[in-house]
Scaffold this motif. Structure first.
Motif, PDB file in Angstrom:
ATOM      1  N   ASP A 212       0.904  -1.376  -0.005  1.00  0.00           N
ATOM      2  CA  ASP A 212       0.146  -0.121   0.022  1.00  0.00           C
ATOM      3  C   ASP A 212       0.874   1.136   0.047  1.00  0.00           C
ATOM      4  O   ASP A 212       2.070   1.096   0.252  1.00  0.00           O
ATOM      5  CB  ASP A 212      -0.771  -0.143   1.237  1.00  0.00           C
ATOM      6  N   GLY A 226      -5.725   6.950   4.278  1.00  0.00           N
ATOM      7  CA  GLY A 226      -6.374   5.266   3.943  1.00  0.00           C
ATOM      8  C   GLY A 226      -5.462   4.429   3.234  1.00  0.00           C
ATOM      9  O   GLY A 226      -5.667   3.231   3.280  1.00  0.00           O
ATOM     10  N   TYR A 269      -5.369  -9.221   8.743  1.00  0.00           N
ATOM     11  CA  TYR A 269      -4.674  -8.335   7.866  1.00  0.00           C
ATOM     12  C   TYR A 269      -3.311  -7.944   8.694  1.00  0.00           C
ATOM     13  O   TYR A 269      -3.450  -7.552   9.681  1.00  0.00           O
ATOM     14  CB  TYR A 269      -5.457  -7.148   7.550  1.00  0.00           C
ATOM     15  N   ASN A 286      -5.031  -5.731  11.236  1.00  0.00           N
ATOM     16  CA  ASN A 286      -6.321  -5.347  11.133  1.00  0.00           C
ATOM     17  C   ASN A 286      -7.200  -6.621  11.020  1.00  0.00           C
ATOM     18  O   ASN A 286      -6.778  -7.703  10.488  1.00  0.00           O
ATOM     19  CB  ASN A 286      -6.401  -4.306   9.773  1.00  0.00           C
ATOM     20  N   ARG A 288     -10.006  -7.355   8.865  1.00  0.00           N
ATOM     21  CA  ARG A 288     -10.852  -6.789   7.441  1.00  0.00           C
ATOM     22  C   ARG A 288      -9.815  -6.831   6.545  1.00  0.00           C
ATOM     23  O   ARG A 288      -8.541  -6.873   6.555  1.00  0.00           O
ATOM     24  CB  ARG A 288     -11.586  -5.532   7.877  1.00  0.00           C
ATOM     25  N   GLY A 290      -8.032  -4.910   3.497  1.00  0.00           N
ATOM     26  CA  GLY A 290      -7.535  -3.451   3.377  1.00  0.00           C
ATOM     27  C   GLY A 290      -8.257  -2.714   2.214  1.00  0.00           C
ATOM     28  O   GLY A 290      -8.683  -3.487   1.293  1.00  0.00           O
ATOM     29  N   ASP A 291      -8.098  -1.466   2.198  1.00  0.00           N
ATOM     30  CA  ASP A 291      -8.763  -0.553   1.075  1.00  0.00           C
ATOM     31  C   ASP A 291      -7.604   0.570   0.918  1.00  0.00           C
ATOM     32  O   ASP A 291      -7.472   1.085   1.711  1.00  0.00           O
ATOM     33  CB  ASP A 291     -10.087  -0.004   1.775  1.00  0.00           C
ATOM     34  N   GLU A 293      -6.223  -2.273  -0.755  1.00  0.00           N
ATOM     35  CA  GLU A 293      -5.617  -3.785  -0.926  1.00  0.00           C
ATOM     36  C   GLU A 293      -6.473  -4.609  -1.564  1.00  0.00           C
ATOM     37  O   GLU A 293      -6.120  -5.387  -2.673  1.00  0.00           O
ATOM     38  CB  GLU A 293      -5.001  -4.189   0.402  1.00  0.00           C
TER      39      GLU A 293
END
Ligand code: AMP
Ligand code: GLY
Length: 426
Positions: A212, A226, A269, A286, A288, A290-291, A293
Protein backbone atom coordinates in the motif's frame (compact mmCIF):
# COMPACT_ATOMS: atom_id res chain seq x y z
CA UNK A 1 -27.86 -17.26 -2.71
CA UNK A 2 -28.60 -13.76 -1.46
CA UNK A 3 -25.56 -11.96 -0.12
CA UNK A 4 -25.28 -8.75 1.90
CA UNK A 5 -22.09 -6.70 1.87
CA UNK A 6 -21.67 -4.11 4.65
CA UNK A 7 -19.72 -0.94 3.79
CA UNK A 8 -19.55 1.64 1.03
CA UNK A 9 -15.99 2.07 -0.18
CA UNK A 10 -13.62 0.73 -2.82
CA UNK A 11 -13.04 -2.44 -0.82
CA UNK A 12 -16.77 -3.19 -0.80
CA UNK A 13 -17.08 -2.34 -4.51
CA UNK A 14 -14.29 -4.85 -5.21
CA UNK A 15 -16.03 -7.48 -3.03
CA UNK A 16 -19.35 -6.94 -4.77
CA UNK A 17 -17.72 -6.92 -8.23
CA UNK A 18 -16.04 -10.27 -7.56
CA UNK A 19 -19.15 -11.79 -6.00
CA UNK A 20 -21.23 -10.92 -9.07
CA UNK A 21 -18.95 -13.34 -11.00
CA UNK A 22 -20.03 -16.26 -8.81
CA UNK A 23 -22.60 -18.64 -10.32
CA UNK A 24 -23.85 -19.25 -6.79
CA UNK A 25 -24.75 -15.64 -6.07
CA UNK A 26 -28.18 -14.61 -7.31
CA UNK A 27 -28.57 -11.21 -5.68
CA UNK A 28 -26.36 -8.82 -3.76
CA UNK A 29 -27.40 -6.08 -1.36
CA UNK A 30 -25.00 -3.48 -0.02
CA UNK A 31 -25.34 -1.31 3.10
CA UNK A 32 -24.93 1.56 2.30
CA UNK A 33 -22.96 1.10 -0.98
CA UNK A 34 -22.06 3.95 -3.33
CA UNK A 35 -22.70 5.09 -6.91
CA UNK A 36 -20.43 2.41 -8.41
CA UNK A 37 -21.80 -0.43 -6.30
CA UNK A 38 -25.33 0.60 -7.29
CA UNK A 39 -24.67 -0.73 -10.80
CA UNK A 40 -24.10 -4.25 -9.41
CA UNK A 41 -26.07 -4.50 -6.19
CA UNK A 42 -29.12 -3.07 -4.49
CA UNK A 43 -27.87 -0.35 -2.16
CA UNK A 44 -29.75 0.09 1.11
CA UNK A 45 -29.43 3.35 3.08
CA UNK A 46 -28.73 1.97 6.56
CA UNK A 47 -25.82 3.27 8.67
CA UNK A 48 -23.02 0.68 9.10
CA UNK A 49 -23.11 1.37 12.86
CA UNK A 50 -26.81 0.51 13.09
CA UNK A 51 -26.26 -3.16 13.96
CA UNK A 52 -29.90 -3.83 14.88
CA UNK A 53 -31.01 -2.27 11.59
CA UNK A 54 -28.60 -4.44 9.59
CA UNK A 55 -29.73 -7.59 11.43
CA UNK A 56 -33.36 -6.73 10.78
CA UNK A 57 -32.64 -6.18 7.09
CA UNK A 58 -30.75 -9.48 6.76
CA UNK A 59 -33.60 -11.39 8.41
CA UNK A 60 -36.34 -9.76 6.37
CA UNK A 61 -34.50 -10.29 3.09
CA UNK A 62 -33.44 -13.91 3.63
CA UNK A 63 -29.74 -13.16 3.39
CA UNK A 64 -27.61 -16.35 3.29
CA UNK A 65 -24.29 -14.66 3.95
CA UNK A 66 -23.32 -11.23 5.24
CA UNK A 67 -19.79 -9.98 4.53
CA UNK A 68 -18.50 -7.11 6.66
CA UNK A 69 -16.05 -4.67 5.06
CA UNK A 70 -15.05 -2.07 7.69
CA UNK A 71 -13.69 -2.55 11.20
CA UNK A 72 -16.16 -0.43 13.21
CA UNK A 73 -19.16 -2.82 13.04
CA UNK A 74 -16.84 -5.77 13.77
CA UNK A 75 -15.44 -4.04 16.86
CA UNK A 76 -19.00 -3.17 17.90
CA UNK A 77 -19.98 -6.84 17.78
CA UNK A 78 -22.00 -7.30 14.57
CA UNK A 79 -20.72 -10.87 14.26
CA UNK A 80 -21.74 -11.78 17.81
CA UNK A 81 -25.20 -10.34 17.13
CA UNK A 82 -25.65 -12.29 13.88
CA UNK A 83 -24.36 -15.52 15.41
CA UNK A 84 -26.74 -15.16 18.38
CA UNK A 85 -29.50 -14.94 15.77
CA UNK A 86 -28.20 -17.94 13.78
CA UNK A 87 -27.28 -15.89 10.71
CA UNK A 88 -24.11 -16.61 8.73
CA UNK A 89 -21.59 -13.77 8.69
CA UNK A 90 -17.98 -13.35 7.48
CA UNK A 91 -15.79 -11.57 10.03
CA UNK A 92 -14.35 -12.04 13.51
CA UNK A 93 -16.45 -11.59 16.64
CA UNK A 94 -15.97 -8.74 19.11
CA UNK A 95 -13.09 -10.45 20.90
CA UNK A 96 -11.29 -11.35 17.68
CA UNK A 97 -11.74 -7.76 16.51
CA UNK A 98 -9.68 -6.57 19.51
CA UNK A 99 -6.61 -7.32 17.39
CA UNK A 100 -7.46 -4.10 15.56
CA UNK A 101 -9.80 -2.38 18.04
CA UNK A 102 -7.28 -2.18 20.87
CA UNK A 103 -3.62 -1.66 20.11
CA UNK A 104 -2.82 -2.49 23.74
CA UNK A 105 -4.68 -5.81 23.50
CA UNK A 106 -2.88 -6.59 20.22
CA UNK A 107 0.57 -5.72 21.58
CA UNK A 108 0.03 -7.76 24.76
CA UNK A 109 -1.23 -10.66 22.63
CA UNK A 110 1.88 -10.48 20.42
CA UNK A 111 4.12 -10.35 23.49
CA UNK A 112 2.34 -13.33 25.07
CA UNK A 113 2.60 -15.50 21.94
CA UNK A 114 6.08 -14.27 20.98
CA UNK A 115 5.08 -12.71 17.69
CA UNK A 116 7.82 -10.28 16.55
CA UNK A 117 6.78 -6.64 16.85
CA UNK A 118 8.23 -3.27 17.92
CA UNK A 119 9.19 -2.90 21.60
CA UNK A 120 6.47 -0.94 23.40
CA UNK A 121 5.20 0.62 26.59
CA UNK A 122 1.55 1.21 27.60
CA UNK A 123 0.25 4.32 29.40
CA UNK A 124 -3.09 5.09 30.99
CA UNK A 125 -2.16 8.53 32.32
CA UNK A 126 -0.99 11.66 30.53
CA UNK A 127 1.60 12.47 33.18
CA UNK A 128 3.32 9.08 33.05
CA UNK A 129 3.36 9.12 29.24
CA UNK A 130 4.76 12.65 29.16
CA UNK A 131 7.52 11.74 31.63
CA UNK A 132 8.44 8.78 29.43
CA UNK A 133 8.51 10.94 26.26
CA UNK A 134 10.81 13.47 27.94
CA UNK A 135 13.45 10.80 28.57
CA UNK A 136 13.01 8.84 25.31
CA UNK A 137 15.21 8.91 22.21
CA UNK A 138 13.67 9.78 18.83
CA UNK A 139 12.09 9.05 16.41
CA UNK A 140 9.43 7.01 18.17
CA UNK A 141 5.80 6.12 17.52
CA UNK A 142 2.77 7.22 19.58
CA UNK A 143 -0.50 5.33 19.05
CA UNK A 144 -3.97 5.86 20.46
CA UNK A 145 -5.26 2.55 21.83
CA UNK A 146 -8.67 2.46 20.14
CA UNK A 147 -10.09 2.91 16.63
CA UNK A 148 -9.29 6.33 15.17
CA UNK A 149 -10.12 5.93 11.47
CA UNK A 150 -6.45 5.45 10.56
CA UNK A 151 -5.39 8.73 12.21
CA UNK A 152 -4.36 7.45 15.62
CA UNK A 153 -0.66 6.96 14.89
CA UNK A 154 2.11 9.58 14.97
CA UNK A 155 5.72 8.99 14.01
CA UNK A 156 7.31 11.61 16.22
CA UNK A 157 10.68 13.10 15.19
CA UNK A 158 11.17 14.83 18.57
CA UNK A 159 9.69 15.39 22.02
CA UNK A 160 7.77 18.54 21.01
CA UNK A 161 5.73 16.79 18.32
CA UNK A 162 5.19 13.71 20.44
CA UNK A 163 3.95 15.79 23.39
CA UNK A 164 1.63 17.82 21.16
CA UNK A 165 0.01 14.63 19.83
CA UNK A 166 -0.09 13.08 23.30
CA UNK A 167 -2.01 16.06 24.70
CA UNK A 168 -4.38 16.11 21.74
CA UNK A 169 -5.14 12.40 22.23
CA UNK A 170 -5.20 12.05 26.02
CA UNK A 171 -6.31 15.55 27.10
CA UNK A 172 -8.27 17.15 24.23
CA UNK A 173 -9.59 13.65 23.36
CA UNK A 174 -9.54 14.22 19.59
CA UNK A 175 -10.38 10.52 19.17
CA UNK A 176 -12.75 10.37 22.15
CA UNK A 177 -12.35 7.37 24.44
CA UNK A 178 -10.06 5.69 21.85
CA UNK A 179 -7.40 7.94 23.40
CA UNK A 180 -7.94 6.98 27.07
CA UNK A 181 -4.78 4.89 26.85
CA UNK A 182 -1.82 4.95 24.49
CA UNK A 183 1.04 2.82 23.27
CA UNK A 184 4.50 4.30 22.73
CA UNK A 185 6.68 2.12 20.59
CA UNK A 186 10.04 1.80 18.97
CA UNK A 187 10.30 3.21 15.43
CA UNK A 188 11.03 0.42 12.97
CA UNK A 189 12.93 1.11 9.77
CA UNK A 190 12.17 -0.85 6.63
CA UNK A 191 9.72 -1.53 3.84
CA UNK A 192 6.08 -2.27 4.59
CA UNK A 193 4.13 -5.16 3.10
CA UNK A 194 0.68 -6.55 3.82
CA UNK A 195 -0.25 -10.22 3.94
CA UNK A 196 -3.87 -11.31 4.37
CA UNK A 197 -4.93 -14.65 5.83
CA UNK A 198 -8.47 -15.98 5.48
CA UNK A 199 -9.28 -18.33 8.34
CA UNK A 200 -12.23 -20.17 9.84
CA UNK A 201 -10.49 -20.49 13.20
CA UNK A 202 -8.90 -23.79 12.20
CA UNK A 203 -7.58 -23.80 8.62
CA UNK A 204 -6.15 -20.71 6.95
CA UNK A 205 -4.98 -19.59 3.49
CA UNK A 206 -2.83 -16.56 2.75
CA UNK A 207 -3.51 -14.28 -0.23
CA UNK A 208 -0.76 -12.75 -2.45
CA UNK A 209 1.33 -10.00 -0.85
CA UNK A 210 0.36 -6.36 -1.35
CA UNK A 211 2.09 -3.04 -0.86
CA UNK A 212 0.00 0.00 0.00
CA UNK A 213 1.11 3.65 -0.25
CA UNK A 214 -0.12 5.39 2.89
CA UNK A 215 1.48 8.82 2.56
CA UNK A 216 -0.47 11.40 0.57
CA UNK A 217 2.43 12.74 -1.53
CA UNK A 218 4.87 11.17 -3.95
CA UNK A 219 8.08 9.86 -2.44
CA UNK A 220 6.05 8.81 0.63
CA UNK A 221 5.94 12.32 2.02
CA UNK A 222 3.16 14.10 3.88
CA UNK A 223 0.53 12.81 6.28
CA UNK A 224 -0.79 9.27 6.23
CA UNK A 225 -4.06 8.50 4.45
CA UNK A 226 -6.18 5.36 4.22
CA UNK A 227 -4.01 4.43 1.22
CA UNK A 228 -3.27 6.25 -2.05
CA UNK A 229 -2.67 3.17 -4.17
CA UNK A 230 -1.48 -0.42 -4.01
CA UNK A 231 -0.04 -3.21 -6.08
CA UNK A 232 0.22 -6.97 -5.84
CA UNK A 233 2.28 -9.06 -5.58
CA UNK A 234 4.94 -7.09 -3.67
CA UNK A 235 8.38 -8.48 -4.56
CA UNK A 236 9.89 -7.25 -1.27
CA UNK A 237 8.37 -10.39 0.24
CA UNK A 238 10.35 -13.29 -1.20
CA UNK A 239 8.97 -16.86 -1.15
CA UNK A 240 11.40 -17.64 1.64
CA UNK A 241 10.13 -14.69 3.69
CA UNK A 242 6.55 -15.83 3.11
CA UNK A 243 7.43 -19.18 4.70
CA UNK A 244 8.79 -17.22 7.62
CA UNK A 245 5.56 -15.18 7.81
CA UNK A 246 3.63 -18.44 8.25
CA UNK A 247 6.03 -19.79 10.83
CA UNK A 248 6.66 -16.78 13.04
CA UNK A 249 3.44 -14.80 12.52
CA UNK A 250 0.27 -16.53 11.30
CA UNK A 251 0.80 -19.94 12.92
CA UNK A 252 1.44 -18.52 16.41
CA UNK A 253 -1.33 -15.92 15.96
CA UNK A 254 -3.98 -18.50 15.15
CA UNK A 255 -2.71 -20.83 17.85
CA UNK A 256 -2.80 -17.93 20.30
CA UNK A 257 -6.33 -16.95 19.31
CA UNK A 258 -7.49 -20.54 19.89
CA UNK A 259 -5.70 -20.60 23.25
CA UNK A 260 -7.61 -17.44 24.19
CA UNK A 261 -10.87 -19.21 23.31
CA UNK A 262 -11.47 -17.03 20.23
CA UNK A 263 -12.84 -18.68 17.08
CA UNK A 264 -11.64 -16.21 14.46
CA UNK A 265 -13.64 -16.48 11.23
CA UNK A 266 -12.79 -13.90 8.61
CA UNK A 267 -9.70 -12.26 7.27
CA UNK A 268 -6.68 -11.15 9.27
CA UNK A 269 -4.60 -8.37 7.75
CA UNK A 270 -0.96 -8.50 8.78
CA UNK A 271 0.70 -5.11 8.32
CA UNK A 272 4.35 -6.14 8.32
CA UNK A 273 7.69 -4.41 8.00
CA UNK A 274 10.82 -5.93 6.47
CA UNK A 275 14.01 -4.48 7.96
CA UNK A 276 17.00 -3.72 5.70
CA UNK A 277 18.46 -7.02 6.98
CA UNK A 278 15.34 -8.91 5.92
CA UNK A 279 13.94 -9.34 9.42
CA UNK A 280 10.12 -9.41 9.67
CA UNK A 281 8.01 -7.70 12.33
CA UNK A 282 4.32 -6.92 12.74
CA UNK A 283 3.40 -3.21 12.67
CA UNK A 284 -0.29 -3.81 13.15
CA UNK A 285 -3.11 -6.24 12.64
CA UNK A 286 -6.41 -5.33 11.06
CA UNK A 287 -9.42 -7.60 11.18
CA UNK A 288 -10.75 -6.91 7.67
CA UNK A 289 -9.62 -6.62 4.08
CA UNK A 290 -7.52 -3.54 3.35
CA UNK A 291 -8.66 -0.69 1.17
CA UNK A 292 -7.22 -0.24 -1.48
CA UNK A 293 -5.54 -3.65 -0.95
CA UNK A 294 -8.77 -5.54 -1.67
CA UNK A 295 -8.99 -3.71 -4.99
CA UNK A 296 -5.74 -5.29 -6.19
CA UNK A 297 -6.42 -8.74 -4.74
CA UNK A 298 -9.84 -9.72 -6.10
CA UNK A 299 -9.12 -9.09 -9.82
CA UNK A 300 -6.37 -11.72 -9.62
CA UNK A 301 -8.46 -14.35 -7.84
CA UNK A 302 -9.11 -17.15 -10.29
CA UNK A 303 -11.33 -19.21 -7.99
CA UNK A 304 -14.85 -18.28 -6.96
CA UNK A 305 -14.85 -15.83 -4.01
CA UNK A 306 -18.26 -16.83 -2.71
CA UNK A 307 -17.39 -20.35 -1.41
CA UNK A 308 -14.25 -18.96 0.21
CA UNK A 309 -16.27 -16.46 2.26
CA UNK A 310 -19.18 -18.85 2.84
CA UNK A 311 -17.11 -21.80 4.06
CA UNK A 312 -15.03 -19.47 6.25
CA UNK A 313 -18.19 -18.23 7.95
CA UNK A 314 -19.41 -21.84 8.35
CA UNK A 315 -16.10 -23.02 9.80
CA UNK A 316 -15.64 -25.41 6.90
CA UNK A 317 -12.65 -23.97 5.05
CA UNK A 318 -10.99 -27.38 5.14
CA UNK A 319 -13.46 -28.52 2.44
CA UNK A 320 -11.92 -26.11 -0.12
CA UNK A 321 -8.71 -26.20 -2.10
CA UNK A 322 -6.48 -23.17 -1.57
CA UNK A 323 -7.61 -20.31 -3.82
CA UNK A 324 -5.80 -19.92 -7.15
CA UNK A 325 -4.40 -16.66 -8.46
CA UNK A 326 -3.55 -15.29 -11.89
CA UNK A 327 0.10 -14.79 -12.67
CA UNK A 328 1.04 -11.18 -13.43
CA UNK A 329 0.44 -8.01 -11.48
CA UNK A 330 -2.44 -5.76 -10.43
CA UNK A 331 -2.22 -2.09 -9.48
CA UNK A 332 -4.65 0.44 -8.08
CA UNK A 333 -4.18 4.21 -8.31
CA UNK A 334 -6.47 6.16 -5.98
CA UNK A 335 -7.99 9.39 -7.30
CA UNK A 336 -8.56 11.61 -4.27
CA UNK A 337 -10.16 14.98 -3.60
CA UNK A 338 -7.74 17.88 -3.25
CA UNK A 339 -7.11 18.51 0.45
CA UNK A 340 -7.49 14.88 1.57
CA UNK A 341 -6.62 13.62 4.22
CA UNK A 342 -7.52 17.09 5.55
CA UNK A 343 -10.66 19.01 4.59
CA UNK A 344 -11.95 18.66 1.01
CA UNK A 345 -14.99 19.56 -1.04
CA UNK A 346 -17.54 17.09 -2.36
CA UNK A 347 -20.29 17.11 -4.98
CA UNK A 348 -17.91 17.51 -7.95
CA UNK A 349 -19.13 15.94 -11.18
CA UNK A 350 -17.04 12.95 -12.34
CA UNK A 351 -16.45 12.69 -16.11
CA UNK A 352 -14.96 9.90 -18.21
CA UNK A 353 -16.05 6.88 -16.16
CA UNK A 354 -17.25 5.13 -19.34
CA UNK A 355 -13.63 4.92 -20.58
CA UNK A 356 -13.02 1.91 -18.33
CA UNK A 357 -15.51 -0.23 -20.22
CA UNK A 358 -13.35 0.01 -23.36
CA UNK A 359 -10.50 -1.67 -21.47
CA UNK A 360 -10.44 -5.40 -20.89
CA UNK A 361 -8.06 -5.52 -17.97
CA UNK A 362 -9.17 -2.54 -15.95
CA UNK A 363 -11.99 -1.61 -13.63
CA UNK A 364 -12.82 1.57 -11.74
CA UNK A 365 -13.82 0.87 -8.16
CA UNK A 366 -15.76 3.64 -6.45
CA UNK A 367 -14.70 4.74 -2.96
CA UNK A 368 -16.44 8.02 -2.20
CA UNK A 369 -19.09 8.66 -4.85
CA UNK A 370 -22.83 9.32 -4.90
CA UNK A 371 -25.57 10.42 -7.27
CA UNK A 372 -26.72 14.02 -7.64
CA UNK A 373 -29.39 14.67 -10.27
CA UNK A 374 -28.54 11.29 -11.86
CA UNK A 375 -24.94 12.37 -12.20
CA UNK A 376 -22.06 10.60 -10.41
CA UNK A 377 -20.33 13.07 -8.10
CA UNK A 378 -17.51 12.97 -5.54
CA UNK A 379 -18.59 12.21 -1.98
CA UNK A 380 -15.37 11.43 -0.11
CA UNK A 381 -11.65 12.01 0.29
CA UNK A 382 -10.76 8.94 -1.70
CA UNK A 383 -13.03 8.99 -4.72
CA UNK A 384 -12.05 6.21 -7.16
CA UNK A 385 -9.62 3.29 -7.30
CA UNK A 386 -8.34 2.94 -10.87
CA UNK A 387 -7.39 -0.72 -11.06
CA UNK A 388 -5.61 -2.53 -13.90
CA UNK A 389 -3.85 -5.85 -14.31
CA UNK A 390 -1.56 -7.44 -16.86
CA UNK A 391 1.21 -9.98 -17.34
CA UNK A 392 3.73 -7.58 -15.81
CA UNK A 393 3.70 -4.62 -13.45
CA UNK A 394 4.84 -2.06 -16.05
CA UNK A 395 1.94 -2.83 -18.40
CA UNK A 396 -0.57 -2.81 -15.56
CA UNK A 397 0.74 0.58 -14.40
CA UNK A 398 0.61 2.01 -17.91
CA UNK A 399 -3.06 1.12 -18.27
CA UNK A 400 -4.01 2.32 -14.79
CA UNK A 401 -2.32 5.70 -15.35
CA UNK A 402 -3.84 6.08 -18.81
CA UNK A 403 -7.28 5.59 -17.31
CA UNK A 404 -6.47 7.80 -14.29
CA UNK A 405 -5.60 10.65 -16.67
CA UNK A 406 -8.83 10.22 -18.63
CA UNK A 407 -11.23 10.40 -15.68
CA UNK A 408 -11.75 13.88 -14.34
CA UNK A 409 -13.31 15.89 -11.57
CA UNK A 410 -12.51 19.27 -10.07
CA UNK A 411 -9.68 18.92 -7.54
CA UNK A 412 -8.59 15.46 -8.73
CA UNK A 413 -5.31 14.44 -7.08
CA UNK A 414 -3.31 11.25 -7.39
CA UNK A 415 0.19 9.94 -6.79
CA UNK A 416 2.22 9.24 -9.94
CA UNK A 417 4.65 6.87 -8.25
CA UNK A 418 2.56 3.86 -7.25
CA UNK A 419 4.74 0.71 -7.13
CA UNK A 420 7.97 2.74 -7.27
CA UNK A 421 9.72 0.36 -4.88
CA UNK A 422 8.93 -2.69 -7.00
CA UNK A 423 10.13 -0.91 -10.15
CA UNK A 424 13.57 -0.14 -8.72
CA UNK A 425 13.87 -3.67 -7.34
CA UNK A 426 13.76 -5.12 -10.88
P1 AMP B 1 -0.81 1.28 12.48
O1 AMP B 1 -2.18 1.87 12.49
O2 AMP B 1 -0.32 0.78 13.78
O3 AMP B 1 -0.57 0.35 11.38
O4 AMP B 1 0.15 2.44 11.97
C1 AMP B 1 -0.09 3.11 10.75
C2 AMP B 1 1.19 3.32 10.00
O5 AMP B 1 2.15 3.95 10.83
C3 AMP B 1 1.85 2.02 9.56
O6 AMP B 1 1.35 1.54 8.37
C4 AMP B 1 3.29 2.50 9.41
O7 AMP B 1 3.46 3.20 8.20
C5 AMP B 1 3.43 3.46 10.55
N1 AMP B 1 3.96 2.77 11.77
C6 AMP B 1 3.23 2.19 12.75
N2 AMP B 1 4.03 1.67 13.70
C7 AMP B 1 5.29 1.91 13.32
C8 AMP B 1 6.58 1.61 13.90
N3 AMP B 1 6.70 0.98 15.05
N4 AMP B 1 7.67 1.99 13.20
C9 AMP B 1 7.57 2.64 12.03
N5 AMP B 1 6.40 2.96 11.45
C10 AMP B 1 5.26 2.61 12.07
N1 GLY C 1 -4.94 0.57 3.30
C1 GLY C 1 -4.82 0.44 4.70
C2 GLY C 1 -5.94 -0.17 5.38
O1 GLY C 1 -6.87 -0.67 4.79
O2 GLY C 1 -5.91 -0.21 6.62
Amino acid sequence: MRVLVVGGGGREHALVWKLTQSPEVKKIFCIPGNAGIAALAECVPINVDDLAGILHFARENKICLTVVGPEAPLAAGIVDLFQENSLLIFGPDRRGALLEGSKIWAKNFMAKYKIPTAAFAVFHSLQAADDYLKKASYPLVVKADGLAAGKGVLIAPDYEEAALFLHAVMEAKIFGSAGDSIVIEEFLQGEEVSVFAVTDGDTYFTLPSVQDHKAVYEGDRGPNTGGMGAYSPAPVLTPQMLREVHKIIFEPVFKGLRAEGITYRGVLYGGLIVSPEGELKVLEFNVRFGDPEAQVLFPGLRTDLFPLLYETARGNLRSLWPPEWEAGATVCVVLASEGYPGAYETGKEIRGLEKASAMQKAVVFHSGTSFQNQQVVTAGGRVLGITAWDADLESALKQAYQLAAGIDFEGKYYRRDIAHRALVRK
